[in-house]
Structure formats: C-alpha cells, structure tokens
Enzyme design. Structure first.
Site, PDB file in Angstrom:
ATOM      1  N   SER A 137     -24.944 -10.373 114.891  1.00 19.51           N
ATOM      2  CA  SER A 137     -25.587  -9.596 113.838  1.00 19.51           C
ATOM      3  C   SER A 137     -26.651 -10.465 113.182  1.00 19.51           C
ATOM      4  O   SER A 137     -26.632 -11.701 113.346  1.00 19.51           O
ATOM      5  CB  SER A 137     -24.514  -9.235 112.796  1.00 19.51           C
ATOM      6  OG  SER A 137     -25.089  -8.647 111.650  1.00 19.51           O
ATOM      7  N   TYR A 150     -17.345 -10.473 106.918  1.00 16.26           N
ATOM      8  CA  TYR A 150     -18.086 -10.029 108.104  1.00 16.26           C
ATOM      9  C   TYR A 150     -19.044 -11.117 108.568  1.00 16.26           C
ATOM     10  O   TYR A 150     -19.125 -11.419 109.760  1.00 16.26           O
ATOM     11  CB  TYR A 150     -18.830  -8.735 107.769  1.00 16.26           C
ATOM     12  CG  TYR A 150     -19.650  -8.165 108.904  1.00 16.26           C
ATOM     13  CD1 TYR A 150     -19.043  -7.402 109.899  1.00 16.26           C
ATOM     14  CD2 TYR A 150     -21.025  -8.386 108.990  1.00 16.26           C
ATOM     15  CE1 TYR A 150     -19.798  -6.872 110.942  1.00 16.26           C
ATOM     16  CE2 TYR A 150     -21.779  -7.860 110.030  1.00 16.26           C
ATOM     17  CZ  TYR A 150     -21.163  -7.098 110.999  1.00 16.26           C
ATOM     18  OH  TYR A 150     -21.908  -6.587 112.040  1.00 16.26           O
ATOM     19  N   LYS A 154     -19.208 -13.014 112.244  1.00 13.99           N
ATOM     20  CA  LYS A 154     -20.362 -12.959 113.149  1.00 13.99           C
ATOM     21  C   LYS A 154     -20.953 -14.353 113.377  1.00 13.99           C
ATOM     22  O   LYS A 154     -21.434 -14.650 114.467  1.00 13.99           O
ATOM     23  CB  LYS A 154     -21.409 -11.970 112.617  1.00 13.99           C
ATOM     24  CG  LYS A 154     -20.917 -10.518 112.660  1.00 13.99           C
ATOM     25  CD  LYS A 154     -20.561 -10.065 114.086  1.00 13.99           C
ATOM     26  CE  LYS A 154     -20.033  -8.650 114.148  1.00 13.99           C
ATOM     27  NZ  LYS A 154     -19.737  -8.194 115.523  1.00 13.99           N
TER      28      LYS A 154
HETATM   29  N1  LIG Z   1     -25.015  -0.890 113.034  1.00 14.61           N
HETATM   30  C1  LIG Z   1     -25.710  -1.991 112.793  1.00 14.61           C
HETATM   31  O1  LIG Z   1     -26.788  -1.966 112.170  1.00 14.61           O
HETATM   32  C2  LIG Z   1     -25.202  -3.325 113.298  1.00 14.61           C
HETATM   33  C3  LIG Z   1     -25.940  -4.468 112.930  1.00 14.61           C
HETATM   34  C4  LIG Z   1     -25.515  -5.697 113.382  1.00 14.61           C
HETATM   35  C5  LIG Z   1     -24.400  -5.792 114.201  1.00 14.61           C
HETATM   36  N2  LIG Z   1     -23.702  -4.681 114.536  1.00 14.61           N
HETATM   37  C6  LIG Z   1     -22.550  -4.844 115.430  1.00 14.61           C
HETATM   38  O2  LIG Z   1     -22.619  -3.876 116.472  1.00 14.61           O
HETATM   39  C7  LIG Z   1     -21.300  -3.502 116.887  1.00 14.61           C
HETATM   40  C8  LIG Z   1     -21.119  -2.002 116.780  1.00 14.61           C
HETATM   41  O3  LIG Z   1     -21.276  -1.631 115.415  1.00 14.61           O
HETATM   42  P1  LIG Z   1     -21.421  -0.097 114.938  1.00 14.61           P
HETATM   43  O4  LIG Z   1     -22.444  -0.115 113.886  1.00 14.61           O
HETATM   44  O5  LIG Z   1     -21.537   0.794 116.103  1.00 14.61           O
HETATM   45  O6  LIG Z   1     -19.985   0.089 114.221  1.00 14.61           O
HETATM   46  P2  LIG Z   1     -19.134   1.434 113.993  1.00 14.61           P
HETATM   47  O7  LIG Z   1     -20.023   2.608 113.914  1.00 14.61           O
HETATM   48  O8  LIG Z   1     -18.214   1.142 112.857  1.00 14.61           O
HETATM   49  O9  LIG Z   1     -18.280   1.550 115.352  1.00 14.61           O
HETATM   50  C9  LIG Z   1     -17.352   0.542 115.662  1.00 14.61           C
HETATM   51  C10 LIG Z   1     -16.619   0.903 116.945  1.00 14.61           C
HETATM   52  O10 LIG Z   1     -15.619  -0.109 117.175  1.00 14.61           O
HETATM   53  C11 LIG Z   1     -14.360   0.534 117.360  1.00 14.61           C
HETATM   54  N3  LIG Z   1     -13.291  -0.343 116.891  1.00 14.61           N
HETATM   55  C12 LIG Z   1     -13.106  -0.845 115.640  1.00 14.61           C
HETATM   56  N4  LIG Z   1     -11.990  -1.570 115.586  1.00 14.61           N
HETATM   57  C13 LIG Z   1     -11.460  -1.562 116.846  1.00 14.61           C
HETATM   58  C14 LIG Z   1     -10.306  -2.127 117.430  1.00 14.61           C
HETATM   59  N5  LIG Z   1      -9.463  -2.875 116.702  1.00 14.61           N
HETATM   60  N6  LIG Z   1     -10.066  -1.925 118.754  1.00 14.61           N
HETATM   61  C15 LIG Z   1     -10.920  -1.170 119.492  1.00 14.61           C
HETATM   62  N7  LIG Z   1     -12.016  -0.591 118.988  1.00 14.61           N
HETATM   63  C16 LIG Z   1     -12.278  -0.786 117.680  1.00 14.61           C
HETATM   64  C17 LIG Z   1     -14.469   1.828 116.570  1.00 14.61           C
HETATM   65  O11 LIG Z   1     -13.637   2.840 117.069  1.00 14.61           O
HETATM   66  P3  LIG Z   1     -12.169   3.216 116.538  1.00 14.61           P
HETATM   67  O12 LIG Z   1     -12.254   3.342 115.064  1.00 14.61           O
HETATM   68  O13 LIG Z   1     -11.850   4.492 117.290  1.00 14.61           O
HETATM   69  O14 LIG Z   1     -11.310   2.102 117.002  1.00 14.61           O
HETATM   70  C18 LIG Z   1     -15.906   2.236 116.868  1.00 14.61           C
HETATM   71  O15 LIG Z   1     -15.979   2.880 118.128  1.00 14.61           O
HETATM   72  C19 LIG Z   1     -20.341  -4.297 115.982  1.00 14.61           C
HETATM   73  O16 LIG Z   1     -19.967  -5.498 116.631  1.00 14.61           O
HETATM   74  C20 LIG Z   1     -21.211  -4.619 114.764  1.00 14.61           C
HETATM   75  O17 LIG Z   1     -20.747  -5.748 114.081  1.00 14.61           O
HETATM   76  C21 LIG Z   1     -24.073  -3.452 114.096  1.00 14.61           C
END
Ligand SMILES: NC(=O)c1ccc[n+]([C@@H]2O[C@H](COP(=O)([O-])OP(=O)(O)OC[C@H]3O[C@@H](n4cnc5c(N)ncnc54)[C@H](OP(=O)(O)O)[C@@H]3O)[C@@H](O)[C@H]2O)c1
Length: 229
Positions: A137, A150, A154
């Site tokens: 991130s 968080y 990361k």
């Molecule tokens: N969105 C951004 O702007 C952003 C920026 C920087 C980094 N990231 C990174 O990108 C990745 C995806 O983020 P996102 O924004 O898509 O997050 P999100 O919308 O919260 O989705 C997270 C996903 O992870 C799954 N998950 C959470 N805990 C889990 C567990 N214990 N076992 C298996 N699955 C699990 C959730 O599904 P369930 O609840 O069904 O388990 C969901 O499918 C993450 O690593 C995040 O840190 C995102």
C-alpha cells in the site's frame, strides 16, 4: 498470451473480485478464496470449472493447508499468486485500538500471507517458476494518523516480501505491490465519502491485470505500484 493459473486471496469483494472477473475475461484460470460463503457460492455459480472458489480464512493455517492440498492436486502450482486479502482497523489513534482488533489485523494481513506462502510456494519452488505478489500500500511506504495497525502490517509486507525474494530460486519473483487508491469497502472505511473520488475496482482491474501479467523474475524484490511503467 497463453492461459495462466492465477491464485487470488480475498476474491469476494473489492480488488480481488474485480481481478477475478478481468483475469477470466482475458482467458485465464482463477482459483480464489474469501470468508463469505454467500459470495463464494455466487462466484462458483457465475464462473464454473476450471475456476474454483472456496470459503477459506487465510488466518487459519490448517484451513489454508487443506485448501492448498486440494488446489495443488486439482490444478498444480499457480503461475501468479496474489496475496490480496487484508483488513483495515477502524480509524483511531493507536492507543485506542483494542487488542483484539490489532491481533485480528496482524493475523490476517501478516500471518495470513505467510500461511498462503507456506502452503503454496513449495510447489512453485519445486517447479522453479512463478510470481508471488503481496499486496502492499502507499501505507506500506508512508504513514498517516488513525491507521497505524494497517501501516505496520503493510510495512511488514515490504520487509517480508523482500526477504522472501532473496530466498527464491532464479526464475521466480516475490514483489510487494501497491495497487494505488481504489474505491472499495476498505477505502470507504478510512476515507468515508471521499473514496468516491477514486476509480472503481473494475476500472482499476483493466490496468492492473495486464500489469500483473507483465511481472517476472526481473522484478524480484522490487517495491512496485500498479501502472508505474
Ligand atoms: N482499496 C485501496 O485503495 C487499497 C490501497 C492500498 C492497498 N490496498 C490493498 O489491496 C488489497 C485489497 O483491498 P480492497 O480495497 O479490495 O479491500 P476490501 O474491499 O476490504 O476487500 C478485502 C477482501 O479480502 C477478503 N478477506 C478479508 N479478510 C480475509 C480473510 N481472513 N481470509 C480470506 N479473505 C479475507 C474479503 O472478503 P471476506 O470478507 O469475504 O473474507 C474481501 O474479499 C488489500 O491487501 C489492501 O490492503 C487497497
């Protein structure tokens, strides 16, 4: 490009869900997991075999072990392993974050990634090819208030992945990847309504999928950001 086997954690929402759709649309085979059984059932209905979706909590090492055993027997080692699943703490100064919430975040964001690596990477190493991408991130390279747990997880992804990169045989890669800023549930949790200023996961996946497919051994150990080349 030939069809690749893509393994993605966290496919039920957000970036993982959009990546699943886009990889499949481009002719690749996706194996994915998430915790929500409903969403997993929906994915299985939408995308049948050879794709495969299972309800697995990555923080449960025994569950990941059983999943990996079944997946490796059915499909063999992944070409691209995307450790995407993660959670974020509710916005709060560090001293107000309850111990249980901090523990849970570390269990998923750090130990969950290690669990997936423990059970899938030996088969990739035995074959001698494959790319492992651990989602980092902007908060794995910088910080802001109210997201200290968080940020810690990361920054840990950066260190864990760079050390892993030094352990892999030539021909493989481990890459800490910042996806950019995308309007998902996670972003809504920390940015509120301002998350709407950022691209949707589907828009992002259009760029992210070709970018992910372009990663190779020459990128081993590099901290990268989607779209930075
Ligand atoms: N969105 C951004 O702007 C952003 C920026 C920087 C980094 N990231 C990174 O990108 C990745 C995806 O983020 P996102 O924004 O898509 O997050 P999100 O919308 O919260 O989705 C997270 C996903 O992870 C799954 N998950 C959470 N805990 C889990 C567990 N214990 N076992 C298996 N699955 C699990 C959730 O599904 P369930 O609840 O069904 O388990 C969901 O499918 C993450 O690593 C995040 O840190 C995102």
């Amino acid at each position: 490009m030939s069809s690749k086997l893509i393994l993605i954690t966290g496919v039920t929402r957000g970036l993982g869900r959009a990546l699943t759709k886009e990889f499949i649309a481009r002719g690749h085979r996706v194996i994915g997991c998430g915790r929500s059984q409903n969403a997993i059932d929906q994915l299985s209905k939408t995308y049948g075999a050879p794709h495969r979706f299972d309800a697995v909590d990555v923080s449960d090492d025994a569950a990941v072990a059983a999943w990996a055993k079944a997946v490796l027997a059915e499909a063999g080692p992944p070409d691209l392993l995307l450790n995407n699943a993660a959670v974020i703490n509710r916005n709060a100064p560090l001293w107000q974050v309850p111990a249980a919430e901090f523990d849970r975040l570390v269990d998923v964001n750090i130990k969950g990634v290690a669990n997936v690596i423990r059970h899938f990477v030996p088969a990739m190493v035995a074959r001698g090819t494959g790319v492992i991408v651990n989602f980092s991130s902007g908060w794995g390279r910088g910080t802001d208030p109210n997201v200290a747990p968080y940020c810690a997880s990361k920054w840990a992804m950066e260190g864990l992945t760079k050390a892993l990169a030094q352990e892999l045989p030539a021909g493989m890669a481990a890459i800490p990847l910042s996806p950019g800023i995308i309007d998902t549930d996670m972003l809504r949790s920390c940015f509120g309504g301002d998350a709407g200023l950022y691209p949707s996961p589907e828009e992002w996946a259009n760029t992210a999928v070709p970018y992910l497919l372009s990663l190779g051994p020459e990128d081993n150990g590099q901290s990268l950001t989607v779209g930075d080349r």
